[in-house]
Write a protein that holds these residues in place. Structure first.
Motif: not given
Length: 212
Positions: A183-212
């Motif tokens: 599978r292919v995944f895509a993620w997007k975030a809209y935020t009020q602060q410029a640096d918030t989205a990159a931090a959220l993406f890092s946290e999302a990927m740090a806990r990401f796993t998928c059944g293969q």
């Protein structure tokens, strides 16, 4: 005294004597053994039953990881801020056609400062996830604000870019895409602060796993 009264009295006495000589039916002898058995049975019935041992109560075993801020469904898990929750966008549009393993669309939001979106598509053999990154970006609202960052996170090919948006409440954001299994995944975030989205993406990927 005449003989008639004497005869009558004599007849009465003889009748009484005769009646006294008739053998009487003896009262039945009580069956002592039966009475004992009845008493024992009554005693047993009156005795309290032994208390049954309580049924063991199963308790959940502690999980190895915290479930706070973790979404797990459709054979994958991904991190997200603990104060928001993902909803199935496809099911909200048509309850008969919810997200599935091979195709899905989730969103989460916290008014007024955060909007998240996650989509996925089954695409066996695909190594480049950029096509789904282009899909999740809105031509009318999203403008890439930086160069495309390409990297390998564990065994997943990942691309990420910062974006600017035309939404006044959340003018900043970021979008990323990656491959995992078939599978292919895509993620997007809209935020009020410029640096918030990159931090959220890092946290999302740090806990990401998928059944293969």
């Amino acid at each position: 005294m005449s003989s008639r009264p004497i005869s009558f009295a004599l007849s009465l006495i003889l009748s009484l004597l005769a009646a006294g000589c008739i053998p009487k039916t003896a009262a039945p002898t009580p069956n002592v053994q039966f009475q004992i058995e009845q008493a024992v049975a009554a005693t047993l019935i009156a005795m309290p039953l032994p208390t049954q041992a309580p049924t063991p109560t199963p308790y959940p075993t502690p999980t190895a990881v915290s479930l706070a801020g973790l979404f797990c469904e459709y054979k994958f898990c991904i991190g997200h801020p603990a104060d928001v929750a993902f909803y199935d966008h496809l099911a909200s549009q048509n309850v008969a056609a919810p997200s599935r393993y091979d195709n899905g669309f989730l969103y989460a939001y916290k008014i007024p400062d955060l909007i998240l979106a996650l989509i996925w598509l089954q695409a066996p053999g695909t190594n480049d996830p950029k096509f789904l990154l282009d899909t999740i970006l809105d031509d009318q609202a999203d403008v890439p604000a930086g160069s495309l960052d390409v990297k390998l996170i564990r065994d997943m090919n990942v691309v990420y870019t910062s974006i600017a948006t035309s939404i006044a409440e959340v003018p900043f954001g970021g979008a990323g895409a990656w491959t995992c299994g078939d599978r292919v995944f895509a993620w997007k975030a809209y935020t009020q602060q410029a640096d918030t989205a990159a931090a959220l993406f890092s946290e999302a990927m740090a806990r990401f796993t998928c059944g293969q």
